[in-house]
Design a protein around this motif. Structure first.
Motif, PDB file in Angstrom:
ATOM      1  N   UNK A   1      32.743 101.735  55.091  1.00 23.83           N
ATOM      2  CA  UNK A   1      31.842 100.944  55.927  1.00 23.83           C
ATOM      3  C   UNK A   1      30.552 100.556  55.187  1.00 23.83           C
ATOM      4  N   UNK A   2      30.728 100.063  53.965  1.00 21.40           N
ATOM      5  CA  UNK A   2      29.607  99.584  53.155  1.00 21.40           C
ATOM      6  C   UNK A   2      29.792  98.078  53.002  1.00 21.40           C
ATOM      7  N   UNK A   3      28.810  97.319  53.445  1.00 25.03           N
ATOM      8  CA  UNK A   3      28.944  95.861  53.518  1.00 25.03           C
ATOM      9  C   UNK A   3      29.208  95.171  52.187  1.00 25.03           C
ATOM     10  N   UNK A   4      28.819  95.768  51.067  1.00 23.67           N
ATOM     11  CA  UNK A   4      29.085  95.107  49.782  1.00 23.67           C
ATOM     12  C   UNK A   4      30.586  94.985  49.518  1.00 23.67           C
ATOM     13  N   UNK A   5      31.415  95.719  50.265  1.00 19.81           N
ATOM     14  CA  UNK A   5      32.861  95.618  50.132  1.00 19.81           C
ATOM     15  C   UNK A   5      33.465  94.640  51.137  1.00 19.81           C
ATOM     16  N   UNK A   6      32.640  94.056  52.005  1.00 18.78           N
ATOM     17  CA  UNK A   6      33.135  93.162  53.053  1.00 18.78           C
ATOM     18  C   UNK A   6      32.757  91.706  52.793  1.00 18.78           C
ATOM     19  N   UNK A   7      31.490  91.451  52.549  1.00 20.11           N
ATOM     20  CA  UNK A   7      30.986  90.086  52.446  1.00 20.11           C
ATOM     21  C   UNK A   7      30.988  89.635  50.996  1.00 20.11           C
ATOM     22  N   UNK A   8      31.867  88.728  50.641  1.00 16.67           N
ATOM     23  CA  UNK A   8      32.001  88.189  49.286  1.00 16.67           C
ATOM     24  C   UNK A   8      32.005  89.303  48.243  1.00 16.67           C
ATOM     25  N   UNK A   9      32.954  90.239  48.350  1.00 16.57           N
ATOM     26  CA  UNK A   9      32.914  91.382  47.441  1.00 16.57           C
ATOM     27  C   UNK A   9      33.290  91.006  46.007  1.00 16.57           C
ATOM     28  N   UNK A  10      32.612  91.624  45.083  1.00 16.04           N
ATOM     29  CA  UNK A  10      32.969  91.544  43.666  1.00 16.04           C
ATOM     30  C   UNK A  10      32.513  92.840  43.022  1.00 16.04           C
ATOM     31  N   UNK A  11      33.097  93.151  41.892  1.00 17.63           N
ATOM     32  CA  UNK A  11      32.709  94.361  41.171  1.00 17.63           C
ATOM     33  C   UNK A  11      31.233  94.280  40.798  1.00 17.63           C
ATOM     34  N   UNK A  12      30.814  93.131  40.280  1.00 15.08           N
ATOM     35  CA  UNK A  12      29.441  92.981  39.794  1.00 15.08           C
ATOM     36  C   UNK A  12      28.419  93.166  40.918  1.00 15.08           C
ATOM     37  N   UNK A  13      28.637  92.491  42.041  1.00  8.06           N
ATOM     38  CA  UNK A  13      27.666  92.607  43.133  1.00  8.06           C
ATOM     39  C   UNK A  13      27.680  94.005  43.745  1.00  8.06           C
ATOM     40  N   UNK A  14      28.852  94.614  43.810  1.00  8.33           N
ATOM     41  CA  UNK A  14      28.947  95.969  44.361  1.00  8.33           C
ATOM     42  C   UNK A  14      28.240  96.975  43.454  1.00  8.33           C
ATOM     43  N   UNK A  15      28.429  96.850  42.139  1.00 14.26           N
ATOM     44  CA  UNK A  15      27.753  97.745  41.197  1.00 14.26           C
ATOM     45  C   UNK A  15      26.250  97.585  41.318  1.00 14.26           C
TER      46      UNK A  15
ATOM     47  N   UNK B   1      21.342 100.622  43.196  1.00 13.33           N
ATOM     48  CA  UNK B   1      20.060 100.665  43.914  1.00 13.33           C
ATOM     49  C   UNK B   1      20.085 101.605  45.116  1.00 13.33           C
ATOM     50  N   UNK B   2      21.273 101.947  45.593  1.00 16.34           N
ATOM     51  CA  UNK B   2      21.410 102.636  46.875  1.00 16.34           C
ATOM     52  C   UNK B   2      22.134 103.964  46.691  1.00 16.34           C
ATOM     53  N   UNK B   3      21.351 105.023  46.604  1.00 15.44           N
ATOM     54  CA  UNK B   3      21.908 106.346  46.284  1.00 15.44           C
ATOM     55  C   UNK B   3      22.942 106.826  47.306  1.00 15.44           C
ATOM     56  N   UNK B   4      22.651 106.670  48.618  1.00 12.34           N
ATOM     57  CA  UNK B   4      23.587 107.168  49.633  1.00 12.34           C
ATOM     58  C   UNK B   4      24.937 106.458  49.525  1.00 12.34           C
ATOM     59  N   UNK B   5      24.923 105.164  49.236  1.00 16.42           N
ATOM     60  CA  UNK B   5      26.178 104.412  49.136  1.00 16.42           C
ATOM     61  C   UNK B   5      26.936 104.805  47.862  1.00 16.42           C
ATOM     62  N   UNK B   6      26.196 104.970  46.768  1.00 16.05           N
ATOM     63  CA  UNK B   6      26.822 105.366  45.504  1.00 16.05           C
ATOM     64  C   UNK B   6      27.490 106.734  45.657  1.00 16.05           C
ATOM     65  N   UNK B   7      26.811 107.673  46.303  1.00 13.40           N
ATOM     66  CA  UNK B   7      27.391 109.000  46.496  1.00 13.40           C
ATOM     67  C   UNK B   7      28.627 108.937  47.401  1.00 13.40           C
ATOM     68  N   UNK B   8      28.585 108.066  48.388  1.00  8.84           N
ATOM     69  CA  UNK B   8      29.730 107.893  49.282  1.00  8.84           C
ATOM     70  C   UNK B   8      30.953 107.385  48.496  1.00  8.84           C
ATOM     71  N   UNK B   9      30.726 106.441  47.585  1.00  9.50           N
ATOM     72  CA  UNK B   9      31.799 105.901  46.755  1.00  9.50           C
ATOM     73  C   UNK B   9      32.299 106.973  45.784  1.00  9.50           C
ATOM     74  N   UNK B  10      31.394 107.742  45.204  1.00  9.55           N
ATOM     75  CA  UNK B  10      31.796 108.794  44.271  1.00  9.55           C
ATOM     76  C   UNK B  10      32.604 109.879  44.979  1.00  9.55           C
ATOM     77  N   UNK B  11      32.240 110.218  46.204  1.00  7.36           N
ATOM     78  CA  UNK B  11      33.012 111.187  46.982  1.00  7.36           C
ATOM     79  C   UNK B  11      34.407 110.629  47.280  1.00  7.36           C
ATOM     80  N   UNK B  12      34.470 109.356  47.635  1.00  9.61           N
ATOM     81  CA  UNK B  12      35.757 108.700  47.871  1.00  9.61           C
ATOM     82  C   UNK B  12      36.612 108.785  46.607  1.00  9.61           C
ATOM     83  N   UNK B  13      36.011 108.510  45.462  1.00  9.08           N
ATOM     84  CA  UNK B  13      36.714 108.553  44.177  1.00  9.08           C
ATOM     85  C   UNK B  13      37.293 109.948  43.928  1.00  9.08           C
ATOM     86  N   UNK B  14      36.474 110.976  44.121  1.00 11.85           N
ATOM     87  CA  UNK B  14      36.926 112.338  43.848  1.00 11.85           C
ATOM     88  C   UNK B  14      38.016 112.817  44.807  1.00 11.85           C
ATOM     89  N   UNK B  15      37.826 112.543  46.109  1.00 13.69           N
ATOM     90  CA  UNK B  15      38.675 113.198  47.100  1.00 13.69           C
ATOM     91  C   UNK B  15      39.759 112.300  47.705  1.00 13.69           C
TER      92      UNK B  15
END
Length: 138
Positions: free
Chosen positions: A38-52, A57-71
């Motif tokens: 539920x992170x909007x960078x994956x919904x509205x015109x998503x791209x690797x570059x814009x998501x990165x 810039x957004x620690x909570x979102x980055x940690x959420x993605x890293x947790x998804x990656x691990x688990x």
């Protein structure tokens, strides 16, 4: 120096955000990432570059993605209670735990996960309000 050695058992060690995101997008796609995270960078015109750019810039979102990656993507067992409060990059994966095949994910399961998270957040909010002396003060 010892801390650095301990982190080498973490699949995130030495992995850049762009490489991490490329791996999970190539496997799952942006739609599943949005459904689960539920992170909007994956919904509205998503791209690797814009998501990165957003995730850097957004620690909570980055940690959420890293947790998804691990688990989900690396499909590691649940984290121990001692490691739970640590950011994903500082977690130490116990010896013998190795990444497995990525978890099979679907939109129906994503909806169930989001419903559980919403319920948990609502219950946590009520408890917190009660503990702060605002009994039912909506």
């Amino acid at each position: 120096m010892n801390d650095e050695i301990n982190y080498t058992n973490n699949p995130l060690h030495g992995l850049g955000l762009q490489d991490l995101l490329t791996q999970i997008v190539d496997h799952y796609g942006f739609e599943i990432l949005y459904a689960y995270l539920n992170i909007n960078c994956f919904k509205t015109h998503p791209s690797i570059e814009s998501s990165v750019k957003f995730l850097k810039k957004t620690e909570w979102a980055r940690e959420k993605v890293e947790i998804f990656y691990l688990y989900k993507y690396k499909n590691l067992p649940r984290v121990s209670s001692e490691q739970f409060d640590l950011p994903p990059r500082k977690r130490i994966i116990p010896e013998g735990q190795t990444p497995r095949e990525p978890a099979e994910l679907n939109f129906e399961d994503a909806e169930r996960v989001r419903e559980k998270q919403t319920l948990k957040a609502a219950q946590h909010g009520k408890t917190k309000r009660y503990q702060n002396g605002k009994q039912g003060g909506y």
